[in-house]
Design a protein around this motif. Structure first.
Motif, mmCIF file in Angstrom:
data_model
loop_
_atom_site.group_PDB
_atom_site.id
_atom_site.type_symbol
_atom_site.label_atom_id
_atom_site.label_comp_id
_atom_site.label_asym_id
_atom_site.label_seq_id
_atom_site.Cartn_x
_atom_site.Cartn_y
_atom_site.Cartn_z
ATOM 1 N N ARG A 180 0.827 -1.210 0.000
ATOM 2 C CA ARG A 180 0.000 0.000 0.000
ATOM 3 C C ARG A 180 0.860 1.257 0.000
ATOM 4 O O ARG A 180 0.577 2.214 -0.727
ATOM 5 N N GLU A 181 1.905 1.269 0.819
ATOM 6 C CA GLU A 181 2.754 2.453 0.919
ATOM 7 C C GLU A 181 3.559 2.698 -0.352
ATOM 8 O O GLU A 181 3.811 3.846 -0.715
ATOM 9 N N ALA A 182 3.958 1.644 -1.041
ATOM 10 C CA ALA A 182 4.716 1.801 -2.295
ATOM 11 C C ALA A 182 3.840 2.408 -3.385
ATOM 12 O O ALA A 182 4.339 3.134 -4.246
ATOM 13 N N GLU A 237 -0.335 3.914 -8.853
ATOM 14 C CA GLU A 237 -0.412 5.366 -9.024
ATOM 15 C C GLU A 237 0.957 5.963 -9.303
ATOM 16 O O GLU A 237 1.091 6.854 -10.140
ATOM 17 N N ARG A 238 1.960 5.482 -8.605
ATOM 18 C CA ARG A 238 3.324 6.028 -8.769
ATOM 19 C C ARG A 238 3.795 5.949 -10.221
ATOM 20 O O ARG A 238 4.414 6.877 -10.735
ATOM 21 N N PHE A 239 3.488 4.831 -10.882
ATOM 22 C CA PHE A 239 3.966 4.643 -12.246
ATOM 23 C C PHE A 239 2.861 4.764 -13.296
ATOM 24 O O PHE A 239 3.131 4.626 -14.494
ATOM 25 N N GLY A 240 1.638 4.986 -12.867
ATOM 26 C CA GLY A 240 0.540 5.163 -13.811
ATOM 27 C C GLY A 240 0.286 3.934 -14.666
ATOM 28 O O GLY A 240 0.052 4.049 -15.864
ATOM 29 N N VAL A 241 0.314 2.752 -14.024
ATOM 30 C CA VAL A 241 0.103 1.499 -14.754
ATOM 31 C C VAL A 241 -1.142 0.806 -14.215
ATOM 32 O O VAL A 241 -1.575 1.052 -13.087
ATOM 33 N N SER A 242 -1.716 -0.070 -15.032
ATOM 34 C CA SER A 242 -2.933 -0.777 -14.626
ATOM 35 C C SER A 242 -2.678 -2.258 -14.336
ATOM 36 O O SER A 242 -3.590 -2.969 -13.928
ATOM 37 N N LYS A 243 -1.453 -2.697 -14.542
ATOM 38 C CA LYS A 243 -1.076 -4.063 -14.179
ATOM 39 C C LYS A 243 0.435 -4.123 -14.051
ATOM 40 O O LYS A 243 1.154 -3.316 -14.651
ATOM 41 N N GLY A 260 3.457 -8.281 -22.217
ATOM 42 C CA GLY A 260 2.883 -6.942 -22.188
ATOM 43 C C GLY A 260 2.803 -6.274 -20.834
ATOM 44 O O GLY A 260 2.060 -5.307 -20.669
ATOM 45 N N PHE A 261 3.568 -6.731 -19.868
ATOM 46 C CA PHE A 261 3.567 -6.063 -18.565
ATOM 47 C C PHE A 261 4.454 -4.824 -18.639
ATOM 48 O O PHE A 261 5.606 -4.916 -19.059
ATOM 49 N N PRO A 262 3.941 -3.668 -18.208
ATOM 50 C CA PRO A 262 4.747 -2.446 -18.267
ATOM 51 C C PRO A 262 5.798 -2.361 -17.162
ATOM 52 O O PRO A 262 6.723 -1.550 -17.253
ATOM 53 N N ALA A 263 5.659 -3.187 -16.111
ATOM 54 C CA ALA A 263 6.613 -3.142 -15.000
ATOM 55 C C ALA A 263 6.599 -4.476 -14.262
ATOM 56 O O ALA A 263 5.619 -5.220 -14.310
ATOM 57 N N CYS A 297 14.654 0.866 -6.050
ATOM 58 C CA CYS A 297 13.913 0.785 -4.797
ATOM 59 C C CYS A 297 12.990 1.999 -4.745
ATOM 60 O O CYS A 297 13.452 3.137 -4.817
ATOM 61 N N VAL A 298 11.684 1.749 -4.641
ATOM 62 C CA VAL A 298 10.725 2.853 -4.597
ATOM 63 C C VAL A 298 10.126 3.021 -3.206
ATOM 64 O O VAL A 298 9.448 4.017 -2.936
ATOM 65 N N HIS A 299 10.366 2.062 -2.323
ATOM 66 C CA HIS A 299 9.867 2.162 -0.948
ATOM 67 C C HIS A 299 10.599 1.126 -0.106
ATOM 68 O O HIS A 299 10.940 0.047 -0.589
#
Length: 160
Positions: free
Chosen positions: A60-62, A66-72, A106-109, A130-132
């Motif tokens: 949740r904290e990472a 929303e941080r990367f604007g991805v849907s999967k 097709g995964f963006p991340a 590392c983002v969190h």
């Protein structure tokens, strides 16, 4: 996850095809974050329940979606390498191959919640950031005692 074609096995062909490593990974979507929280909160007060609650908190904290604007994302749940095969780059090869699988599907991340210093270092060497992170010393029970106290250098759980 197996049906998604996102899990990997490493077999030692010089030793009768013995399983020496694996990665469990699968698709994750924004709605999964809340489902993980609800599921973790219902779990018993044991090691598995405590681990699930901590990982849900980190997730949740990472705020990956929303941080990367991805849907999967492709979520690398577990990587395991046989003790006899460690130190040979097998874990890194599994992670790099998983990244390739993710791109081809097709995964963006790709996301990994690293609970070990070494797994975080491995992912960083492969170009993940590392983002969190959460220090184990800061994750405490109701009495203010740390829930997990692994030995150094394993002091943080990191979202890569």
């Amino acid at each position: 996850m197996i049906a998604q074609g996102t899990c990997l096995l490493a077999l030692d062909e010089n030793n009768g095809g013995r399983l020496v490593g694996f990665v469990l990974a699968g698709a994750q979507f924004p709605e999964d974050v809340e489902q993980h929280r609800i599921g973790a909160e219902k779990m018993d007060q044991n090691t598995w329940g405590n681990t699930s609650r901590m990982l849900s908190k980190i997730e949740r904290e990472a705020n990956i979606f929303e941080r990367f604007g991805v849907s999967k994302v492709l979520y690398s749940h577990i990587t395991s390498v046989a003790t006899s095969m460690r130190g040979r780059g097998l874990g890194s090869r599994l992670a790099a191959t998983l990244m390739d699988v993710g791109r081809s599907k097709g995964f963006p991340a790709m996301v990994a919640y690293c609970t070990s210093f070494y797994s975080a270092r491995q992912k960083e060497a492969l170009g993940m950031q590392c983002v969190h992170s959460l220090a184990y010393a800061d994750y405490k029970d109701a009495e203010g005692r740390p829930i997990f106290t692994p030995f150094a250098p394993h002091t943080m759980a990191s979202t890569m």
